[in-house]
Design a protein around this motif. Structure first.
Motif, PDB file in Angstrom:
ATOM      1  N   CYS A 198      26.526 -48.273  -5.251  1.00  0.00           N
ATOM      2  CA  CYS A 198      25.641 -49.006  -6.163  1.00  0.00           C
ATOM      3  C   CYS A 198      25.000 -50.225  -5.507  1.00  0.00           C
ATOM      4  O   CYS A 198      25.396 -50.656  -4.423  1.00  0.00           O
ATOM      5  N   GLU A 199      24.026 -50.740  -6.197  1.00  0.00           N
ATOM      6  CA  GLU A 199      23.293 -51.932  -5.758  1.00  0.00           C
ATOM      7  C   GLU A 199      24.260 -53.051  -5.366  1.00  0.00           C
ATOM      8  O   GLU A 199      25.215 -53.337  -6.076  1.00  0.00           O
ATOM      9  N   GLY A 200      24.008 -53.656  -4.211  1.00  0.00           N
ATOM     10  CA  GLY A 200      24.846 -54.751  -3.739  1.00  0.00           C
ATOM     11  C   GLY A 200      25.936 -54.329  -2.781  1.00  0.00           C
ATOM     12  O   GLY A 200      26.603 -55.176  -2.179  1.00  0.00           O
ATOM     13  N   SER A 201      26.134 -53.022  -2.604  1.00  0.00           N
ATOM     14  CA  SER A 201      27.175 -52.539  -1.700  1.00  0.00           C
ATOM     15  C   SER A 201      26.698 -52.546  -0.255  1.00  0.00           C
ATOM     16  O   SER A 201      25.571 -52.143   0.042  1.00  0.00           O
ATOM     17  N   ASP A 202      27.580 -52.960   0.650  1.00  0.00           N
ATOM     18  CA  ASP A 202      27.264 -52.939   2.081  1.00  0.00           C
ATOM     19  C   ASP A 202      27.317 -51.525   2.657  1.00  0.00           C
ATOM     20  O   ASP A 202      26.944 -51.319   3.815  1.00  0.00           O
ATOM     21  N   SER A 203      27.791 -50.571   1.863  1.00  0.00           N
ATOM     22  CA  SER A 203      27.956 -49.204   2.364  1.00  0.00           C
ATOM     23  C   SER A 203      26.846 -48.255   1.928  1.00  0.00           C
ATOM     24  O   SER A 203      26.879 -47.069   2.277  1.00  0.00           O
ATOM     25  N   VAL A 204      25.868 -48.749   1.175  1.00  0.00           N
ATOM     26  CA  VAL A 204      24.809 -47.874   0.669  1.00  0.00           C
ATOM     27  C   VAL A 204      24.067 -47.175   1.807  1.00  0.00           C
ATOM     28  O   VAL A 204      23.826 -45.960   1.760  1.00  0.00           O
ATOM     29  N   GLU A 205      23.706 -47.918   2.844  1.00  0.00           N
ATOM     30  CA  GLU A 205      22.940 -47.320   3.942  1.00  0.00           C
ATOM     31  C   GLU A 205      23.747 -46.252   4.674  1.00  0.00           C
ATOM     32  O   GLU A 205      23.204 -45.214   5.075  1.00  0.00           O
ATOM     33  N   ASP A 206      25.042 -46.502   4.857  1.00  0.00           N
ATOM     34  CA  ASP A 206      25.881 -45.508   5.537  1.00  0.00           C
ATOM     35  C   ASP A 206      26.053 -44.261   4.671  1.00  0.00           C
ATOM     36  O   ASP A 206      26.080 -43.133   5.186  1.00  0.00           O
ATOM     37  N   LEU A 207      26.149 -44.447   3.358  1.00  0.00           N
ATOM     38  CA  LEU A 207      26.227 -43.293   2.455  1.00  0.00           C
ATOM     39  C   LEU A 207      24.909 -42.523   2.457  1.00  0.00           C
ATOM     40  O   LEU A 207      24.897 -41.289   2.394  1.00  0.00           O
ATOM     41  N   ARG A 208      23.800 -43.242   2.547  1.00  0.00           N
ATOM     42  CA  ARG A 208      22.498 -42.565   2.642  1.00  0.00           C
ATOM     43  C   ARG A 208      22.394 -41.763   3.938  1.00  0.00           C
ATOM     44  O   ARG A 208      21.801 -40.679   3.966  1.00  0.00           O
ATOM     45  N   GLU A 209      22.972 -42.306   5.000  1.00  0.00           N
ATOM     46  CA  GLU A 209      22.977 -41.587   6.270  1.00  0.00           C
ATOM     47  C   GLU A 209      23.781 -40.290   6.146  1.00  0.00           C
ATOM     48  O   GLU A 209      23.371 -39.237   6.645  1.00  0.00           O
ATOM     49  N   LEU A 210      24.918 -40.362   5.464  1.00  0.00           N
ATOM     50  CA  LEU A 210      25.714 -39.158   5.219  1.00  0.00           C
ATOM     51  C   LEU A 210      24.922 -38.146   4.391  1.00  0.00           C
ATOM     52  O   LEU A 210      24.898 -36.952   4.695  1.00  0.00           O
ATOM     53  N   GLU A 211      24.261 -38.645   3.348  1.00  0.00           N
ATOM     54  CA  GLU A 211      23.478 -37.761   2.483  1.00  0.00           C
ATOM     55  C   GLU A 211      22.342 -37.100   3.262  1.00  0.00           C
ATOM     56  O   GLU A 211      22.046 -35.914   3.068  1.00  0.00           O
ATOM     57  N   ALA A 212      21.716 -37.858   4.158  1.00  0.00           N
ATOM     58  CA  ALA A 212      20.622 -37.319   4.966  1.00  0.00           C
ATOM     59  C   ALA A 212      21.109 -36.211   5.891  1.00  0.00           C
ATOM     60  O   ALA A 212      20.333 -35.336   6.291  1.00  0.00           O
ATOM     61  N   GLN A 213      22.396 -36.241   6.212  1.00  0.00           N
ATOM     62  CA  GLN A 213      22.980 -35.207   7.071  1.00  0.00           C
ATOM     63  C   GLN A 213      23.536 -34.032   6.261  1.00  0.00           C
ATOM     64  O   GLN A 213      24.197 -33.159   6.817  1.00  0.00           O
ATOM     65  N   GLY A 214      23.265 -34.036   4.959  1.00  0.00           N
ATOM     66  CA  GLY A 214      23.654 -32.908   4.126  1.00  0.00           C
ATOM     67  C   GLY A 214      24.944 -33.076   3.357  1.00  0.00           C
ATOM     68  O   GLY A 214      25.412 -32.131   2.719  1.00  0.00           O
ATOM     69  N   VAL A 215      25.526 -34.277   3.401  1.00  0.00           N
ATOM     70  CA  VAL A 215      26.773 -34.516   2.673  1.00  0.00           C
ATOM     71  C   VAL A 215      26.458 -34.837   1.210  1.00  0.00           C
ATOM     72  O   VAL A 215      25.566 -35.635   0.918  1.00  0.00           O
ATOM     73  N   GLU A 216      27.188 -34.216   0.311  1.00  0.00           N
ATOM     74  CA  GLU A 216      27.021 -34.448  -1.122  1.00  0.00           C
ATOM     75  C   GLU A 216      27.759 -35.732  -1.509  1.00  0.00           C
ATOM     76  O   GLU A 216      28.953 -35.868  -1.260  1.00  0.00           O
ATOM     77  N   ILE A 217      27.046 -36.684  -2.114  1.00  0.00           N
ATOM     78  CA  ILE A 217      27.640 -37.950  -2.553  1.00  0.00           C
ATOM     79  C   ILE A 217      27.671 -37.952  -4.074  1.00  0.00           C
ATOM     80  O   ILE A 217      26.624 -37.888  -4.723  1.00  0.00           O
ATOM     81  N   LEU A 218      28.857 -38.018  -4.654  1.00  0.00           N
ATOM     82  CA  LEU A 218      29.001 -37.957  -6.109  1.00  0.00           C
ATOM     83  C   LEU A 218      29.819 -39.143  -6.618  1.00  0.00           C
ATOM     84  O   LEU A 218      30.905 -39.416  -6.104  1.00  0.00           O
ATOM     85  N   THR A 219      29.288 -39.823  -7.632  1.00  0.00           N
ATOM     86  CA  THR A 219      29.968 -40.978  -8.226  1.00  0.00           C
ATOM     87  C   THR A 219      30.306 -40.678  -9.680  1.00  0.00           C
ATOM     88  O   THR A 219      29.474 -40.157 -10.428  1.00  0.00           O
ATOM     89  N   CYS A 220      31.510 -41.021 -10.075  1.00  0.00           N
ATOM     90  CA  CYS A 220      32.008 -40.775 -11.428  1.00  0.00           C
ATOM     91  C   CYS A 220      31.176 -41.526 -12.470  1.00  0.00           C
ATOM     92  O   CYS A 220      31.038 -42.752 -12.409  1.00  0.00           O
ATOM     93  N   GLY A 221      30.618 -40.789 -13.439  1.00  0.00           N
ATOM     94  CA  GLY A 221      29.791 -41.399 -14.468  1.00  0.00           C
ATOM     95  C   GLY A 221      30.572 -42.294 -15.411  1.00  0.00           C
ATOM     96  O   GLY A 221      30.093 -43.354 -15.826  1.00  0.00           O
ATOM     97  N   THR A 222      31.788 -41.891 -15.771  1.00  0.00           N
ATOM     98  CA  THR A 222      32.624 -42.721 -16.639  1.00  0.00           C
ATOM     99  C   THR A 222      32.912 -44.063 -15.975  1.00  0.00           C
ATOM    100  O   THR A 222      32.937 -45.109 -16.634  1.00  0.00           O
ATOM    101  N   CYS A 223      33.102 -44.043 -14.668  1.00  0.00           N
ATOM    102  CA  CYS A 223      33.386 -45.272 -13.917  1.00  0.00           C
ATOM    103  C   CYS A 223      32.154 -46.178 -13.884  1.00  0.00           C
ATOM    104  O   CYS A 223      32.270 -47.405 -14.010  1.00  0.00           O
ATOM    105  N   LEU A 224      30.973 -45.588 -13.718  1.00  0.00           N
ATOM    106  CA  LEU A 224      29.741 -46.381 -13.752  1.00  0.00           C
ATOM    107  C   LEU A 224      29.597 -47.075 -15.102  1.00  0.00           C
ATOM    108  O   LEU A 224      29.231 -48.255 -15.173  1.00  0.00           O
ATOM    109  N   ASN A 225      29.894 -46.347 -16.172  1.00  0.00           N
ATOM    110  CA  ASN A 225      29.843 -46.941 -17.512  1.00  0.00           C
ATOM    111  C   ASN A 225      30.849 -48.075 -17.652  1.00  0.00           C
ATOM    112  O   ASN A 225      30.539 -49.156 -18.159  1.00  0.00           O
ATOM    113  N   HIS A 226      32.063 -47.821 -17.211  1.00  0.00           N
ATOM    114  CA  HIS A 226      33.149 -48.790 -17.378  1.00  0.00           C
ATOM    115  C   HIS A 226      32.843 -50.115 -16.679  1.00  0.00           C
ATOM    116  O   HIS A 226      33.109 -51.190 -17.222  1.00  0.00           O
ATOM    117  N   TYR A 227      32.277 -50.031 -15.481  1.00  0.00           N
ATOM    118  CA  TYR A 227      32.002 -51.239 -14.706  1.00  0.00           C
ATOM    119  C   TYR A 227      30.603 -51.808 -14.947  1.00  0.00           C
ATOM    120  O   TYR A 227      30.192 -52.754 -14.266  1.00  0.00           O
TER     121      TYR A 227
END
Length: 257
Positions: A198-227
Motif C-alpha cells: 500500500c501507499e507509503g510502503s518502502d517495498s512497493v517498487e520491489d513488489l512491482r518488480e516481482l509483478e513485472a516478472q510474472g509473480v502474482e501479488i495478492l493482498t487480503c481484502g479484509t485486512c485492507l478494510n481493517h487497517y
C-alpha cells in the motif's frame, strides 16, 4: 436465487456464492447482497476465474448487489458427470454407449480395465512395472502440488524484537526475493503484511518488480478494510481467505520470512 451476505466475514460470501452456483440451473442468475466493496471485488474475481458473467452496483449507503450468472452448460456436478459431453454418465462410459465401458476400456465387458484385456488379474500392474509375475508395482508417491512457490507474508516486520530492525529486514527480504533466479509464483500479503503493498510502503517498487516478472501479488481484502487501507493499494490485486487457503494448500513450497 438471492443471497444476503451482509455482515458476513470473508470468505463466506464467496464460498456461499460458489455453492449456490453449483446448485443453480443452466444460465440461472445468483443475486448476492453484501455490505462492502471488497466483497464485490472478491465475487468478481471468483466469477472471472470461472468465466461467468458478472455485474454489480451500489444499491444503498452500505449495500452492494452483485449478479453472477451460472454457466449455460449446467451445474458443476452435471459438467463433471458428462465430462463436457452434455450427457450424464458419459464419463463412466467413455463414449462407449453403455454403463461400465470405462472399466471395460471399450472392450465390451466389465473388468477388462483391471486385466487390460490380458485375461489375468494384476496384468495391468505388471505391464506398467515391467514385471511378469503378476504382482502389482510398488505404490508411488502422489505427484507434488503444482502451485509452485508461494511466499506468505503476514507482517510488515521480519522476525521478533525491534520493529525498526524488523521493517528493515522485511524490505531487504522482498528486494532479495525479486532478485532470485527461481521466483515465487504468488506472494500472499495478509494481516500486517497488507501494509507492504500500500501507499507509503518502502517495498512497493520491489513488489512491482516481482509483478513485472510474472509473480502474482495478492493482498487480503479484509485486512485492507481493517487497517483503513481501502483505495491505497499500489500493486497487485485484492484477495479473500478462500483464495489464500487455495493458494497455500496448492503450493509446492511455502516460504515464510
Amino acid at each position: 436465487m438471492r443471497l444476503d451476505e451482509r455482515g458476513k466475514q470473508c470468505p463466506l460470501p464467496v464460498v456461499e456464492t460458489r455453492k449456490a452456483l453449483e446448485a443453480a440451473g443452466p444460465g440461472e442468475t445468483i443475486e448476492v447482497v453484501v455490505d462492502n466493496e471488497i466483497a464485490v471485488q472478491n465475487l468478481r474475481k471468483m466469477a472471472d476465474h470461472k468465466g461467468l458473467e458478472f455485474r454489480s452496483e451500489k444499491t444503498g449507503e452500505r449495500e452492494f448487489t452483485a449478479w453472477v450468472r451460472a454457466a449455460e452448460g449446467g451445474t458443476v456436478a452435471a459438467a463433471l458427470a458428462g465430462q463436457g459431453t452434455g450427457e450424464p454418465g458419459v464419463a463412466a462410459g467413455q463414449g462407449a454407449g453403455e454403463p461400465g465401458a470405462a472399466e471395460g476400456q471399450g472392450a465390451g465387458r466389465s473388468g477388462a480395465a483391471a486385466s487390460q484385456v490380458a485375461g489375468e488379474p494384476g496384468a495391468a500392474a505388471a505391464q506398467a512395472s515391467g514385471r511378469s509375475d503378476g504382482c502389482p508395482a510398488p505404490a508411488c508417491c502422489p505427484p507434488a502440488a503444482d502451485g509452485g512457490i508461494v511466499a506468505v507474508i503476514s507482517s510488515n516486520c521480519m522476525g521478533q524484537g525491534d520493529d525498526t530492525l524488523g521493517k528493515l529486514l522485511m524490505k531487504g527480504f522482498i528486494y532479495a526475493l525479486s532478485q532470485q533466479e527461481q521466483l515465487p509464483r504468488t506472494v500472499l500479503l495478509y494481516n500486517g503484511g497488507a501494509f507492504l503493498s500500500c501507499e507509503g510502503s518502502d517495498s512497493v517498487e520491489d513488489l512491482r518488480e516481482l509483478e513485472a516478472q510474472g509473480v502474482e501479488i495478492l493482498t487480503c481484502g479484509t485486512c485492507l478494510n481493517h487497517y483503513g487501507l481501502e483505495g491505497k493499494l499500489q500493486v497487485g490485486g485484492v484477495t479473500n481467505m478462500y483464495e489464500i487457503a487455495e493458494r497455500m494448500t496448492g503450493a509446492r513450497l511455502l516460504v515464510r520470512p
